[in-house]
Design an enzyme around this catalytic site. Sequence first.
Site, PDB file in Angstrom:
ATOM      1  N   ASP A 169       0.823  -1.216   0.000  1.00 32.57           N
ATOM      2  CA  ASP A 169       0.000   0.000   0.000  1.00 32.57           C
ATOM      3  C   ASP A 169       0.851   1.256   0.000  1.00 32.57           C
ATOM      4  O   ASP A 169       2.046   1.234   0.326  1.00 32.57           O
ATOM      5  CB  ASP A 169      -0.942   0.018   1.216  1.00 32.57           C
ATOM      6  CG  ASP A 169      -0.194   0.015   2.540  1.00 32.57           C
ATOM      7  OD1 ASP A 169       0.742  -0.802   2.701  1.00 32.57           O
ATOM      8  OD2 ASP A 169      -0.513   0.841   3.419  1.00 32.57           O
ATOM      9  N   GLU A 236       0.271  -0.988   5.753  1.00 37.24           N
ATOM     10  CA  GLU A 236       1.320  -0.463   6.635  1.00 37.24           C
ATOM     11  C   GLU A 236       1.060   0.991   7.007  1.00 37.24           C
ATOM     12  O   GLU A 236       1.268   1.392   8.135  1.00 37.24           O
ATOM     13  CB  GLU A 236       2.687  -0.591   5.949  1.00 37.24           C
ATOM     14  CG  GLU A 236       3.879  -0.402   6.899  1.00 37.24           C
ATOM     15  CD  GLU A 236       4.339   1.041   7.055  1.00 37.24           C
ATOM     16  OE1 GLU A 236       5.134   1.307   7.969  1.00 37.24           O
ATOM     17  OE2 GLU A 236       3.897   1.915   6.294  1.00 37.24           O
TER      18      GLU A 236
HETATM   19 ZN   LIG Z   1       6.727   2.427   3.939  1.00 39.36          ZN
END
Ligand SMILES: [Zn+2]
Length: 571
Positions: A169, A236
Site C-alpha cells: 500500500d 502499513e
Molecule cells: Zn513504507
Amino acid sequence: MAKEWGNQGSVKVRRQNEYSRLIKFAAVLLTTVFLFRNYITETLAAHWTQNPTKFEAKCPQVEPLYPSQSTKELVDLEEYLTSDEFRNKSIEKLAGAVRIATQSFDDIGPVGEDPRWDIFYSFADYLSSTFPLVHSSLQLEKVNTHGLLFTWPGTDPNLKPTVLMAHQDVVPVPDSTVEQWTHPPFSGYYDGKFIWGRGSSDCKNQLIAALEAIESLIEAGYIPKRTVILSFGFDEEISGHRGAGHLAEVLVKRYGRHGVAVIVDEGMSVIDNWGQVWAVPGVGEKGYVDVEVTVRMPGGHSSIPPEHNGIGVAGELITLIEANPYDPYLDETNPYLSLLHCGAEHAPSFPNKLKKLLDKRDRQSTCTKKHGKDDLALEAAKLGPAIKYLFTTSVAIDLISGGAKANALPERTQFTVNHRINVGSDSKAVFTHITALAAQVAKKHDLALIPFNGTETPSSITLSVYKILEPAPTTPTFEPRLTPFDVLSGTSRAIYSNELLVAPGIMTGNTDTHYYWNVSEHIFRYGVGWDKEQVGLGDIHTVNERIGVQGHVDGVRWFVQFVRNMDEAEL
Ligand SMILES: [Zn+2]
Ligand SMILES: *[C@@H]1O[C@H](CO)[C@@H](O)[C@H](O)[C@H]1NC(C)=O
Ligand SMILES: *[C@@H]1O[C@H](CO)[C@@H](O)[C@H](O)[C@H]1NC(C)=O
Ligand SMILES: *[C@@H]1O[C@H](CO)[C@@H](O)[C@H](O)[C@H]1NC(C)=O
C-alpha cells in the site's frame, strides 16, 4: 602457547646447589612473572579466539562479503544485473507497479466490504504476470485476502529462513495536491534518472527489487539452502494489523518463536555524518503512545462564568505538559549510542567534546549510566531536534476539541497527547509522568483525577490510552559471534564500496516490523538501494515522491547477494 610458558616456569623452580636461597628467590620471582604473563596471555588468547578481528573495537567493520560458491549462470547474472537491458526492464517493472494506485485510507472499512481494497487484486495480478518464475516456483499464500506470503523452500530444513518484507500500500494522494506534482502521482514517469510517483520510494521499490532478485536467481538455476520468504502486507500506512499482523502470526506458528534467521524490511539507507558515509540499517524503533485527556466541568450560561472553565483548565494542563518535556537519555541499548561509538572510532570530523564524554561514559558504572545525569545525551541533543528525538521521548499535543456553542460553557474538553517513547523507557513511565502533571492541575481546581481505566465523572480530569506500542527490542549488532548484521554489513560494503561503513540506525517512526518481534531477533529496517545522487528519503509521504533508478537496480543486486551470503553464513 600460554601453557608451555607455565611449564617452563615451574621447571626453573627446581634448585640443586648452595646458591639455593638466592636461586629460590629468583625462581619465585620468575615464576610469578611467568604466571602473570601466562594469565595475561590466556586472557588475550581467549579474546582473540572468540573474536579475532573485533578485539577492543566498539564499531568493528566486516570486510566486503562475496559468496564463495558460484556457477557460470550466477556469474552471468551478476553481469546482466549491471546491463542497460536489465535496467530498462527494471524501470518498466517498477513504473508499472507505481501505476496501480494501492492507496490505504484512514477511514477504510473492513477487507471484503470496502470496495477501495479491490485495487489490491489488480496489484497481485500485476505481480503474477510480471514475475512468472516466482509465481511458478514459489508457494504463494494469500493471508487475510491481500497479504502475500511467498515461500521458496531451502534444501536444508535445519537452517532458519531469510524473510524479505515490504508493503503493497501507499499513502493516499489528496486531490488538492495532484496539481503540485511535477509528473502525475500515479504515472510512473521516467525522466532518464528517476521514476516518479506515489510509492516509488515508499516502498514499491523494495517490494519489486526483492521480486526481481528472486526471479533472477530462479532464472540462473539457483537453489537456496536456506528457505527464503517474501512477506508483503497491504496496510502499513494505516497501522498494518490487517496485513503484517496476520502475516507475522502465520510465520510464528510455522517456524516458532524467533524461528527466522533475519528480516529485512523498508527503512533507513545511507547518511553522511561527520565526514563519513554510513549505511544505517534500523536496528531499533521508538515506542508510541497516545494519551487522551478529558476535562469535565459544569456547563451553564457563559454570561455568568466561573473563574476557570473546562477549556481554561485544559489549557493550563497543556501548558504544564509542554513546560515539562522529557530529558534526552541514551540507554545502553539505544542504537544511537553505537552510532556515536562508530563516529568516534572512524569519522574524521567527529566532535571532540562528544568523544570525551563518550570515553567518560565508557568508564562509568552501569548504575551511574542508568541513573545519573546523561551529559553525553545532553551534548548530543545539541546536534538538532532530528537527532535529539532519537534518544528522547517526544511529547506533542496533536488534537483538541471542546465546547459546543459560543454562549455555553464547555462541559467536556478533550485533547490528545502523542508520545514517541525513548529506547530504554516504556509506556508506564509516560503514564506516571503525565499523571503527576494532571494531578497538580486537578488538585488546584478541585477536580477528581481519574487516571487510566477509570470511569469518567462530572467534575474530573480523566486520562485514557488508545494506542500503545513499546519500543522495539534492539537487534544484536557488534557481537563476538557472527550475526546477520555482519552478513548485511559485508553485503552492503561489497555492493556499494568498502569506503561505506555500516553503523546501527534507529527509527523514530514505526514499520510493519513491530508485528514481527516474535518472528526473529534479527530485524533490519533497511532501504537496500542507495542512490548516491538522491538526498534523503525521496520525498516520501508528500508531493514529488520519486526514486533514482541506479539505486533501485543496486537494490536488486543487493538482494541477490544477500540471499547467497545468508546461504553460506554459518548462523
Ligand atoms: Zn513504507
Ligand atoms: C534502454 O532504453 C533506452 C531509452 O529508453 C534505449 O535508448 C536503449 O537502447 C535501451 N537499451 C537496451 C539495451 O535495451
Ligand atoms: C488498563 O487495563 C488493562 C487491562 O486490564 C491493562 O492491561 C492496562 O495495563 C491498564 N492500563 C493502565 C494504564 O493501567
Ligand atoms: C510475542 O509473543 C508473546 C507471547 O506469546 C505475546 O504476548 C506478544 O504479544 C507477542 N508480541 C508481538 C509483537 O506479537
